[in-house]
Design a protein around this motif. Structure first.
Motif, PDB file in Angstrom:
ATOM      1  N   VAL A  33      49.963  34.553  24.162  1.00  0.00           N
ATOM      2  CA  VAL A  33      48.860  34.604  25.128  1.00  0.00           C
ATOM      3  C   VAL A  33      47.567  34.083  24.521  1.00  0.00           C
ATOM      4  O   VAL A  33      46.819  33.343  25.160  1.00  0.00           O
ATOM      5  N   TYR A  34      47.285  34.442  23.258  1.00  0.00           N
ATOM      6  CA  TYR A  34      45.944  34.217  22.712  1.00  0.00           C
ATOM      7  C   TYR A  34      45.853  33.107  21.662  1.00  0.00           C
ATOM      8  O   TYR A  34      44.761  32.818  21.171  1.00  0.00           O
ATOM      9  N   THR A  35      46.993  32.493  21.322  1.00  0.00           N
ATOM     10  CA  THR A  35      46.932  31.412  20.344  1.00  0.00           C
ATOM     11  C   THR A  35      45.952  30.324  20.779  1.00  0.00           C
ATOM     12  O   THR A  35      45.861  30.039  21.980  1.00  0.00           O
ATOM     13  N   VAL A  64      50.303  38.582  36.948  1.00  0.00           N
ATOM     14  CA  VAL A  64      49.965  39.990  37.187  1.00  0.00           C
ATOM     15  C   VAL A  64      48.636  40.341  36.520  1.00  0.00           C
ATOM     16  O   VAL A  64      47.772  40.997  37.127  1.00  0.00           O
ATOM     17  N   ALA A  65      48.467  39.923  35.291  1.00  0.00           N
ATOM     18  CA  ALA A  65      47.234  40.217  34.563  1.00  0.00           C
ATOM     19  C   ALA A  65      46.018  39.640  35.284  1.00  0.00           C
ATOM     20  O   ALA A  65      45.004  40.322  35.487  1.00  0.00           O
ATOM     21  N   VAL A  66      46.114  38.376  35.690  1.00  0.00           N
ATOM     22  CA  VAL A  66      44.990  37.729  36.380  1.00  0.00           C
ATOM     23  C   VAL A  66      44.685  38.459  37.684  1.00  0.00           C
ATOM     24  O   VAL A  66      43.519  38.718  38.010  1.00  0.00           O
ATOM     25  N   ALA A  67      45.718  38.816  38.441  1.00  0.00           N
ATOM     26  CA  ALA A  67      45.514  39.476  39.727  1.00  0.00           C
ATOM     27  C   ALA A  67      44.861  40.847  39.557  1.00  0.00           C
ATOM     28  O   ALA A  67      43.901  41.181  40.267  1.00  0.00           O
ATOM     29  N   CYS A  68      45.368  41.643  38.630  1.00  0.00           N
ATOM     30  CA  CYS A  68      44.790  42.973  38.401  1.00  0.00           C
ATOM     31  C   CYS A  68      43.322  42.875  38.008  1.00  0.00           C
ATOM     32  O   CYS A  68      42.458  43.572  38.566  1.00  0.00           O
ATOM     33  N   LEU A  69      43.035  42.019  37.057  1.00  0.00           N
ATOM     34  CA  LEU A  69      41.674  41.941  36.519  1.00  0.00           C
ATOM     35  C   LEU A  69      40.710  41.338  37.532  1.00  0.00           C
ATOM     36  O   LEU A  69      39.557  41.772  37.644  1.00  0.00           O
ATOM     37  N   ARG A  70      41.165  40.350  38.288  1.00  0.00           N
ATOM     38  CA  ARG A  70      40.313  39.768  39.325  1.00  0.00           C
ATOM     39  C   ARG A  70      39.996  40.798  40.402  1.00  0.00           C
ATOM     40  O   ARG A  70      38.865  40.894  40.886  1.00  0.00           O
ATOM     41  N   ALA A  71      40.995  41.576  40.806  1.00  0.00           N
ATOM     42  CA  ALA A  71      40.792  42.582  41.851  1.00  0.00           C
ATOM     43  C   ALA A  71      39.877  43.711  41.387  1.00  0.00           C
ATOM     44  O   ALA A  71      39.169  44.303  42.200  1.00  0.00           O
ATOM     45  N   PRO A  95      35.520  37.823  31.504  1.00  0.00           N
ATOM     46  CA  PRO A  95      36.085  37.258  30.270  1.00  0.00           C
ATOM     47  C   PRO A  95      37.584  37.504  30.134  1.00  0.00           C
ATOM     48  O   PRO A  95      38.320  36.640  29.647  1.00  0.00           O
ATOM     49  N   GLN A  96      38.038  38.675  30.584  1.00  0.00           N
ATOM     50  CA  GLN A  96      39.468  38.972  30.503  1.00  0.00           C
ATOM     51  C   GLN A  96      40.260  38.155  31.527  1.00  0.00           C
ATOM     52  O   GLN A  96      41.385  37.721  31.252  1.00  0.00           O
ATOM     53  N   VAL A  97      39.676  37.933  32.718  1.00  0.00           N
ATOM     54  CA  VAL A  97      40.331  37.054  33.687  1.00  0.00           C
ATOM     55  C   VAL A  97      40.511  35.665  33.082  1.00  0.00           C
ATOM     56  O   VAL A  97      41.594  35.068  33.160  1.00  0.00           O
ATOM     57  N   LEU A  98      39.462  35.165  32.458  1.00  0.00           N
ATOM     58  CA  LEU A  98      39.526  33.843  31.831  1.00  0.00           C
ATOM     59  C   LEU A  98      40.614  33.796  30.766  1.00  0.00           C
ATOM     60  O   LEU A  98      41.397  32.834  30.702  1.00  0.00           O
ATOM     61  N   SER A  99      40.692  34.834  29.930  1.00  0.00           N
ATOM     62  CA  SER A  99      41.701  34.863  28.867  1.00  0.00           C
ATOM     63  C   SER A  99      43.111  34.768  29.431  1.00  0.00           C
ATOM     64  O   SER A  99      43.974  34.063  28.890  1.00  0.00           O
ATOM     65  N   HIS A 100      43.356  35.474  30.527  1.00  0.00           N
ATOM     66  CA  HIS A 100      44.721  35.501  31.054  1.00  0.00           C
ATOM     67  C   HIS A 100      45.028  34.300  31.940  1.00  0.00           C
ATOM     68  O   HIS A 100      46.209  33.965  32.129  1.00  0.00           O
TER      69      HIS A 100
END
Length: 309
Positions: A160-162, A212-219, A225-230
């Motif tokens: 995810v973060y590389t 899933v990560a993007v949807a949860c964090l956006r909602a 910043p976390q939306v951008l990361s995912h």
């Protein structure tokens, strides 16, 4: 040293405290499914199909957003839409939705997943198909598998973060030494990555976990910043070929199209559409019994604050 038990009597709360806990201004209850949410879910699935993103991203983002917004009564509606409008039928649709909900714990916390899965289970029991779902757990930790689970989590973290995975781990550790340890040991290993043996349980996989990560964090709101990361995490999953390893050819090609600027804009717009329809509520301010008087900014003395806040 033994613990002294003060009383065997059951704990009791006073009526005033119970009233405060359930006070309407605190919004203690889940969100009821709004009228017309079926049309929103259907629209998202139709758009995903028309744009050739496949159906799985639409299901994943719709479920994750619904879990985040804490609407147990909307999940049966989503399940109905999925089984009627996609190639997933009753058990497969339910397994995917509840697996998405489980992964939402890493982004939303436990309570909303409990509420929503309970609502889905009640619906499935009424309809008579819940007993057909998988009952055997697969994510338990044992002395024999703990190291392999940790390795699985570290591999997902790196994916995810590389190329910033080690740097991010160090930065998080500066905030609290156990923060990256806990994130990897309790989430990326046991929950966000998937065991090899699943029985009939759904496997969300690397790519859809990023959805899933993007949807949860956006909602949720407030965590740009976390939306951008995912979002980057989704793009990296495709760059690394994860979609080809874990999805059928049609779905893999769909996720590949999704992992573009245009696709990710559609993903965010779809989450926003559900959120606007239901009402964002993850960390919405409430008015309590105590009124806080705002200080006049001109009277505020900042001398007591550290020089570098």
């Amino acid at each position: 040293m033994s613990r002294r038990i003060l009383s065997d009597a059951p704990a009791k709360l006073g009526e005033s405290l119970k009233s405060l806990i359930s006070a309407p201004f605190a919004r203690p209850n889940p969100i009821a499914a709004p009228v017309g949410i079926i049309d929103v879910y259907s629209k998202i699935i139709r758009e995903s199909r028309a744009r050739k993103y496949g159906e799985l991203p639409a299901i994943a983002l719709s479920a994750a957003t619904t879990f985040t917004l804490n609407s147990p009564t909307a999940l049966p509606i989503l399940h109905h839409v999925v089984k009627e409008q996609t190639y997933l039928k009753t058990p497969e649709a339910a397994e995917l939705i509840r697996e998405v909900g489980l992964k939402c714990i890493s982004f939303n916390g436990i309570p909303r997943t409990i509420n929503c899965l309970h609502g889905l289970r009640e619906y499935g029991e009424r309809e008579g198909w819940w007993q057909t779902l998988e009952k055997k757990p697969t994510r338990g930790l044992t002395p024999e598998n703990v190291e392999s689970v940790n390795e699985r989590g570290r591999a997902l973290w790196q994916s995810v973060y590389t190329p910033l995975d080690e740097k991010l781990y160090t930065i998080l550790g500066k905030s609290h030494p156990d923060l990256p340890v806990y994130i990897n040991g309790a989430h990326y290993g046991p929950l966000l990555s998937d065991p090899a043996e699943r029985g009939k349980l759904a496997t969300v996989g690397r790519c859809l976990t990023s959805v899933v990560a993007v949807a949860c964090l956006r909602a949720q709101g407030g965590v740009g910043p976390q939306v951008l990361s995912h979002v980057y995490g989704l793009l990296k999953a495709v760059q690394q070929g994860a979609h080809q390893d874990e999805l059928e050819e049609v779905d893999a090609k769909g996720v590949e199209r999704l992992a573009t600027d245009e696709g990710c804009e559609w993903l965010l717009d779809s989450v926003d559409m559900i959120s606007q329809f239901m009402g964002r509520n993850f960390a919405h301010p409430i008015e309590g019994r105590i009124v806080i008087q705002q200080e006049d900014p001109d009277d505020f003395d900042s001398q007591h604050l550290p020089s570098k806040l």
